[in-house]
Design a protein around this motif. Structure first.
Motif, PDB file in Angstrom:
ATOM      1  N   ARG A  71       0.819  -1.209   0.000  1.00 42.28           N
ATOM      2  CA  ARG A  71       0.000   0.000   0.000  1.00 42.28           C
ATOM      3  C   ARG A  71       0.857   1.265   0.000  1.00 42.28           C
ATOM      4  NH1 ARG A  71      -4.889   0.307   4.198  1.00 42.28           N
ATOM      5  NH2 ARG A  71      -3.300   0.803   5.760  1.00 42.28           N
ATOM      6  N   MET A  72       0.631   2.115  -0.988  1.00 44.67           N
ATOM      7  CA  MET A  72       1.268   3.422  -1.080  1.00 44.67           C
ATOM      8  C   MET A  72       0.169   4.480  -0.962  1.00 44.67           C
ATOM      9  SD  MET A  72       4.576   2.833  -1.925  1.00 44.67           S
ATOM     10  CE  MET A  72       5.403   1.263  -2.206  1.00 44.67           C
ATOM     11  N   THR A  73       0.344   5.427  -0.063  1.00 43.08           N
ATOM     12  CA  THR A  73      -0.676   6.447   0.164  1.00 43.08           C
ATOM     13  C   THR A  73      -0.055   7.827   0.064  1.00 43.08           C
ATOM     14  OG1 THR A  73      -1.805   4.939   1.693  1.00 43.08           O
ATOM     15  CG2 THR A  73      -2.470   7.248   1.740  1.00 43.08           C
ATOM     16  N   SER A  74      -0.771   8.741  -0.587  1.00 47.58           N
ATOM     17  CA  SER A  74      -0.349  10.136  -0.674  1.00 47.58           C
ATOM     18  C   SER A  74      -1.490  11.012  -0.180  1.00 47.58           C
ATOM     19  CB  SER A  74       0.012  10.501  -2.119  1.00 47.58           C
ATOM     20  OG  SER A  74       0.270  11.890  -2.235  1.00 47.58           O
ATOM     21  N   ASP A  94      -2.296  13.627  -5.829  1.00 43.84           N
ATOM     22  CA  ASP A  94      -1.999  12.477  -4.973  1.00 43.84           C
ATOM     23  C   ASP A  94      -1.898  11.184  -5.783  1.00 43.84           C
ATOM     24  OD1 ASP A  94      -1.713  13.731  -2.498  1.00 43.84           O
ATOM     25  OD2 ASP A  94      -3.874  13.761  -2.152  1.00 43.84           O
ATOM     26  N   SER A  95      -2.725  11.060  -6.808  1.00 39.07           N
ATOM     27  CA  SER A  95      -2.637   9.871  -7.669  1.00 39.07           C
ATOM     28  C   SER A  95      -1.289   9.819  -8.380  1.00 39.07           C
ATOM     29  CB  SER A  95      -3.773   9.876  -8.694  1.00 39.07           C
ATOM     30  OG  SER A  95      -5.024   9.738  -8.060  1.00 39.07           O
ATOM     31  N   GLN A  98       1.375   8.787  -5.856  1.00 40.60           N
ATOM     32  CA  GLN A  98       1.333   7.355  -5.573  1.00 40.60           C
ATOM     33  C   GLN A  98       2.010   6.552  -6.674  1.00 40.60           C
ATOM     34  OE1 GLN A  98      -3.089   7.657  -3.810  1.00 40.60           O
ATOM     35  NE2 GLN A  98      -2.401   5.558  -4.051  1.00 40.60           N
TER      36      GLN A  98
END
Length: 248
Positions: A71-74, A94-95, A98
């Motif tokens: 999981r990568m979150t921004s 943010d996309s 990520q």
């Protein structure tokens, strides 16, 4: 036997002259074929290339198993802070963040970054601990639920290091940072956890995410460097937390 002894003995002046005469009289030797190029050595294995996998002592039966995060979150927030409005405004950014994070810190890159460190010392493992890499991340929702070993190893001395989350945050008050959630679990000679430490490591960023015209490679390299720094911070706290006796 005498013939062999003569061959091995130093050549006298007479023998040298005879040898020179024989060489002059001998027909010219046919040109030899060019030497065949040696085959390139096989590519070194990942274990050889990664410093952290090289034990400083013979294997002692202890194992440390590593899993990367999936999981990568921004999260980018402005004056209004995080929330639905902020997500709507910064969703596209943010996309993109990520996607860049997944490129710089994919599963092999996370494992390479960790095994470039001296994990045995940082996590107070024995010098002969064998490090085992698992490239496929664990499902995030199972990390806290499953309390038994996540591999089929039957080693009597067994531990697991799991990267749970990689989280980029830009906040008006604190600026840009990368935070990483790690989990270390120590087992005895069974399926029951003896000790467990789960915590975040986090440090600031200066280059990521890159803007148009910036050096994107340097920004991605910074992510890897800060990821290592996050683990170093986590490991210092883990050593203190796990120094006490096991709780069964």
């Amino acid at each position: 036997m005498k013939f062999n002894a003569l061959i091995l003995a130093p050549i006298s002046g007479l023998a040298l002259a005879a040898a020179a005469h024989a060489q002059d009289a001998a027909p010219a030797a046919a040109p030899t074929a060019p030497p065949v190029a040696a085959e390139a050595p096989a590519a070194a294995t990942t274990a050889v290339l990664q410093q952290g996998l090289q034990p400083t002592a013979p294997a002692d039966g202890c194992e440390l198993h590593l899993w990367p995060a999936e999981r990568m979150t921004s999260q980018t927030s402005g004056l209004l802070g995080p929330g639905l409005l902020s997500s709507a405004i910064n969703g596209k950014r943010d996309s993109s963040n990520q996607a860049l994070m997944a490129s710089a810190l994919d599963s092999p890159s996370q494992l390479n970054a960790l095994t470039a460190l001296d994990l045995r010392t940082l996590l107070a493992r024995t010098p002969g601990t064998t490090i085992v890499l698992h490239e496929t991340p664990l499902e995030r929702h199972t990390m806290n639920k499953i309390k038994t070993r996540r591999s089929d190893s039957s080693a009597k001395c067994y531990s697991e290091l799991i990267v749970a989350d990689v989280f980029y945050q830009k906040a008006m008050m604190y600026g840009r940072s990368l935070r990483t959630l790690f989990m270390l679990r120590d087992f005895g000679n069974d399926q029951k956890i003896d000790k467990e430490y789960k915590a975040w490591g986090g440090n600031g960023l200066k280059l990521f995410p890159p803007k148009e015209g910036d050096d994107a490679i340097a920004a991605l390299d910074e992510l890897v460097s800060v990821f290592k720094g996050n683990f170093d911070e986590y490991a210092r706290n883990a050593r203190k937390s796990l120094a006490g006796p096991a709780k069964r």
